[in-house]
Scaffold this motif. Structure first.
Motif, PDB file in Angstrom:
ATOM      1  N   SER A 309      12.044 -10.889  -5.970  1.00 22.56           N
ATOM      2  CA  SER A 309      11.008  -9.942  -7.279  1.00 22.56           C
ATOM      3  C   SER A 309       9.479 -10.813  -6.261  1.00 22.56           C
ATOM      4  CB  SER A 309      10.970 -10.171  -8.233  1.00 22.56           C
ATOM      5  OG  SER A 309      10.624 -12.001  -8.536  1.00 22.56           O
ATOM      6  N   GLN A 310       9.471 -12.288  -5.250  1.00 22.36           N
ATOM      7  CA  GLN A 310       8.228 -12.184  -4.761  1.00 22.36           C
ATOM      8  C   GLN A 310       8.251 -11.478  -3.569  1.00 22.36           C
ATOM      9  OE1 GLN A 310       6.692 -13.473  -7.820  1.00 22.36           O
ATOM     10  NE2 GLN A 310       5.562 -15.123  -5.834  1.00 22.36           N
ATOM     11  N   LEU A 311       9.117 -11.333  -3.131  1.00 26.82           N
ATOM     12  CA  LEU A 311       9.214 -11.106  -1.390  1.00 26.82           C
ATOM     13  C   LEU A 311       9.188 -10.196  -1.565  1.00 26.82           C
ATOM     14  CD1 LEU A 311      13.043 -12.410   0.154  1.00 26.82           C
ATOM     15  CD2 LEU A 311      10.533 -13.088   0.331  1.00 26.82           C
ATOM     16  N   ARG A 312       9.674  -9.104  -2.675  1.00 24.74           N
ATOM     17  CA  ARG A 312       9.085  -7.614  -2.704  1.00 24.74           C
ATOM     18  C   ARG A 312       8.381  -7.406  -2.813  1.00 24.74           C
ATOM     19  NH1 ARG A 312      11.969  -3.229  -6.675  1.00 24.74           N
ATOM     20  NH2 ARG A 312      10.738  -1.150  -6.520  1.00 24.74           N
ATOM     21  N   ARG A 313       7.402  -8.187  -3.644  1.00 22.52           N
ATOM     22  CA  ARG A 313       5.548  -8.103  -4.203  1.00 22.52           C
ATOM     23  C   ARG A 313       4.813  -7.823  -3.006  1.00 22.52           C
ATOM     24  NH1 ARG A 313       4.192 -11.330  -9.006  1.00 22.52           N
ATOM     25  NH2 ARG A 313       6.044  -9.976  -9.938  1.00 22.52           N
ATOM     26  N   ARG A 314       5.689  -9.292  -2.004  1.00 22.07           N
ATOM     27  CA  ARG A 314       4.664  -9.711  -0.978  1.00 22.07           C
ATOM     28  C   ARG A 314       4.549  -8.088  -0.128  1.00 22.07           C
ATOM     29  NH1 ARG A 314       5.725 -15.084  -1.522  1.00 22.07           N
ATOM     30  NH2 ARG A 314       7.979 -15.258  -0.268  1.00 22.07           N
ATOM     31  N   ALA A 315       5.493  -8.174  -0.087  1.00 17.84           N
ATOM     32  CA  ALA A 315       6.387  -6.519   0.793  1.00 17.84           C
ATOM     33  C   ALA A 315       5.009  -5.654   0.810  1.00 17.84           C
ATOM     34  CB  ALA A 315       7.754  -6.334   1.058  1.00 17.84           C
ATOM     35  N   GLU A 316       5.067  -5.281  -0.324  1.00 17.55           N
ATOM     36  CA  GLU A 316       5.489  -3.892  -1.267  1.00 17.55           C
ATOM     37  C   GLU A 316       2.838  -3.851  -0.689  1.00 17.55           C
ATOM     38  OE1 GLU A 316       5.764  -3.907  -5.374  1.00 17.55           O
ATOM     39  OE2 GLU A 316       7.076  -2.162  -4.960  1.00 17.55           O
ATOM     40  N   ALA A 317       3.154  -5.447  -1.348  1.00 16.11           N
ATOM     41  CA  ALA A 317       1.271  -5.869  -0.681  1.00 16.11           C
ATOM     42  C   ALA A 317       0.713  -5.669   0.502  1.00 16.11           C
ATOM     43  CB  ALA A 317       0.622  -7.030  -1.778  1.00 16.11           C
ATOM     44  N   THR A 318       1.774  -6.251   1.635  1.00 16.01           N
ATOM     45  CA  THR A 318       1.808  -6.083   3.042  1.00 16.01           C
ATOM     46  C   THR A 318       1.588  -4.367   3.192  1.00 16.01           C
ATOM     47  OG1 THR A 318       3.041  -7.492   3.455  1.00 16.01           O
ATOM     48  CG2 THR A 318       2.264  -6.757   5.545  1.00 16.01           C
ATOM     49  N   LEU A 324      -4.646   1.083   4.425  1.00 15.88           N
ATOM     50  CA  LEU A 324      -5.278   1.193   3.889  1.00 15.88           C
ATOM     51  C   LEU A 324      -6.343   0.254   5.306  1.00 15.88           C
ATOM     52  CD1 LEU A 324      -5.424   0.905   0.287  1.00 15.88           C
ATOM     53  CD2 LEU A 324      -5.828   3.388   1.326  1.00 15.88           C
ATOM     54  N   HIS A 325      -5.506  -0.836   5.562  1.00 13.49           N
ATOM     55  CA  HIS A 325      -7.023  -1.305   6.830  1.00 13.49           C
ATOM     56  C   HIS A 325      -6.142  -1.129   8.211  1.00 13.49           C
ATOM     57  CE1 HIS A 325      -7.271  -3.056   2.963  1.00 13.49           C
ATOM     58  NE2 HIS A 325      -7.928  -4.063   3.100  1.00 13.49           N
ATOM     59  N   ASP A 326      -7.184  -0.811   8.748  1.00 11.48           N
ATOM     60  CA  ASP A 326      -6.853  -1.571  10.498  1.00 11.48           C
ATOM     61  C   ASP A 326      -6.527  -2.579  10.596  1.00 11.48           C
ATOM     62  OD1 ASP A 326      -7.358  -0.615  13.053  1.00 11.48           O
ATOM     63  OD2 ASP A 326      -8.549  -2.445  13.317  1.00 11.48           O
ATOM     64  N   GLU A 327      -5.328  -1.943  11.247  1.00 10.46           N
ATOM     65  CA  GLU A 327      -4.434  -3.428  11.719  1.00 10.46           C
ATOM     66  C   GLU A 327      -5.254  -4.510  12.840  1.00 10.46           C
ATOM     67  OE1 GLU A 327       0.566  -4.673  13.906  1.00 10.46           O
ATOM     68  OE2 GLU A 327      -0.366  -2.179  12.968  1.00 10.46           O
ATOM     69  N   LEU A 328      -5.723  -4.288  13.646  1.00  4.65           N
ATOM     70  CA  LEU A 328      -6.227  -4.724  14.528  1.00  4.65           C
ATOM     71  C   LEU A 328      -7.350  -5.901  14.271  1.00  4.65           C
ATOM     72  CD1 LEU A 328      -6.663  -5.866  17.295  1.00  4.65           C
ATOM     73  CD2 LEU A 328      -8.206  -3.941  18.080  1.00  4.65           C
ATOM     74  N   THR A 329      -8.253  -4.951  13.299  1.00  7.71           N
ATOM     75  CA  THR A 329     -10.398  -5.990  13.123  1.00  7.71           C
ATOM     76  C   THR A 329      -9.746  -6.094  11.369  1.00  7.71           C
ATOM     77  OG1 THR A 329     -11.248  -3.900  11.996  1.00  7.71           O
ATOM     78  CG2 THR A 329     -10.512  -3.873  14.937  1.00  7.71           C
TER      79      THR A 329
END
Length: 484
Positions: A309-318, A324-329
């Motif tokens: 569940s922790q892995l899934r939560r971190r994957a969803e957060a990632t 919503l965020h630019d990967e580089l900056t």
């Protein structure tokens, strides 16, 4: 503090010492009389206490985990001294449930806690694999108990004794599985970990030998196998690579694949299936299998589910972050910036917001940096610009990268007229890239809308874009006199 033996020392003296000590102890025990056997066995039990204490005193082993493990060895040696005839007298492996069984089981548990804490850094990146390995070991212990050990127990065995013995066997099986998995990855510490595996296997073998020879046979094999366990655990403490157990050298070894779910499922089904078969047959020799193995397996299953569940939560957060965020900056990307502008303009139209300001920024002189120093240098410049824009913006401002070398700042409210100039000045400071100092310019354009105004997002950005290109043209005229 001087280490003994030194980490660079060869390991063959340890191997030779273990082999010589094993041959000497086994031969002496086999040829000795009953009273002398007790003395020989007691002397062997002290060997790991001495080696662990010496390794701690000289700094070869450091940290609280090894102190806890040593305390377990001291308790175990004390139990063997107090119940000196427990192994030589053929009580070990009979599951009698006496005080000695509780003392020995407690000593094993204390040593295992210390060893697990020492190995924590080695297994921190493979929690899922270690949980699977431990679960598999616990579940495999059930069939071994039901088919190999339980049918051969003597009438002196008690339910409490059987539960203690089965728990000890299951924990040892889980430990062997975990150590084997860690050893495959810990290339620099395979020597001492291998001795820990041999100790666990020998301890498990002593349990089985004690049971198999309880009705008919001598206790000599049980004692010899148990002495091998003591000598191999002593070798783990003095092995030159022992410090690397708690101080990994960065070599992870070959990556380990996780145990297939099919095997884990089959292992989980084994113990209930054994209990069901024994119940249908009316045979109670495996009556402790289901409760004991379940008490050990259920926490492991819960830990595994929590880890998943922790892995899934971190994957969803990632995934949410990357959406919503630019990967580089690390700034907000175009999708998020556009959505925030739409929300701000909607609030403006509903008169719940007084003003919306958009600042569009485009870098000047960025392409020559990319061409001369490479794309990695260009990426470093973009990250530095993003950090500076974030520092110049307000805490509630949205700073985003639209793409390439184009940035946008959204403010829900009025912005000072000199804000674009401030951002331009900050971004224009020299940037360190690969030992060189580079500098980029910025052209900025600002546009705003007021309360109650109905305006399209594209129109607002278009105004800022026009202002930005007007400033860019002015910069060109300043650099090229012909254009003035």
């Amino acid at each position: 503090m001087t280490r003994w033996p030194r980490a660079t020392a060869p390991a063959w003296p340890v191997h030779a010492g273990v082999l010589a000590a094993t041959v000497l102890a086994a031969t002496s025990y086999a040829l000795a009389g009953p009273h002398l056997r007790v003395v020989i066995f007691a002397m062997v039990t002290l060997v790991p206490v001495v080696t662990f204490a010496g390794a701690l005193a000289t700094g070869h082993l450091r940290g609280r985990p090894w102190i806890i493990a040593t305390a377990g060895l001291v308790l175990l040696a004390g139990c063997m001294a107090f119940w000196s005839d427990w192994v030589p007298g053929h009580h070990f492996g009979r599951a009698e449930g006496r005080a000695a069984d509780f003392g020995i089981a407690s000593a094993h548990l204390l040593f295992l806690v210390g060893t697990a804490a020492a190995l924590r850094r080695r297994g921190i990146g493979d929690l899922a694999g270690l949980l699977d390995a431990a679960l598999f070991g616990v579940c495999v212990a059930g069939p071994a108990w039901a088919w190999l050990i339980a049918p051969r127990l003597t009438p002196t065995a008690t339910t409490v004794g059987e539960m203690l013995a089965l728990s000890d066997i299951a924990i040892l099986a889980a430990l062997i599985s975990c150590l084997t998995r860690i050893g495959r990855r810990a290339a620099g510490a395979r020597g001492p970990i291998g001795y820990l595996v041999l100790c666990s296997v020998a301890t498990l073998g002593g349990h089985i030998a004690g049971t198999l020879t309880a009705r008919h046979g001598s206790s000599a094999w049980t004692a010899i196998i148990t002495m091998v366990a003591y000598l191999t655990i002593a070798a783990a403490a003095v092995h030159p690579a022992a410090p690397r157990i708690t101080d990994p050298d960065g070599s992870a070894g070959q990556p380990s694949t996780q145990l297939p779910l099919l095997w884990i499922g089959a292992a989980l089904c084994a113990n209930p299936l054994i209990a069901m078969i024994q119940g249908l047959r009316g045979d109670d020799v495996a009556s402790v299998v289901l409760p004991v193995c379940s008490m050990l397996a259920v926490p492991l299953v819960l830990l595994r589910l929590w880890q998943m569940s922790q892995l899934r939560r971190r994957a969803e957060a990632t995934l949410a972050h990357h959406a919503l965020h630019d990967e580089l900056t690390g700034l907000r990307n175009r999708r998020h910036v556009v959505a925030e502008i739409d929300r701000a303009l909607a609030d403006l139209e509903r008169c719940t917001l007084d003003e919306v300001t958009v600042i569009l920024l485009d870098l000047d002189g960025f392409k020559p940096i990319n061409d001369r120093f490479g794309h990695q240098a260009g990426d470093a410049v973009l990250r530095a610009v993003a950090a500076r824009l974030t520092g110049a913006a307000g805490p509630d401002d949205v700073v985003g990268r639209l793409g390439g070398d184009e940035f946008l700042v959204l403010r829900r409210g009025p912005a000072p007229d000199d804000l674009p100039r401030l951002m331009t000045s900050l971004v224009g400071h020299p940037i360190e890239v690969g030992g060189a100092r580079v500098q980029v310019g910025v052209s900025a354009g600002m546009a705003g809308a007021l309360r109650g105004e109905t305006i399209d997002r594209d129109i607002l950005i278009g105004r800022a874009d026009a202002a930005m290109y007007a400033e860019k043209a002015a910069h060109r005229r300043e650099r090229d006199p012909v254009l003035r």
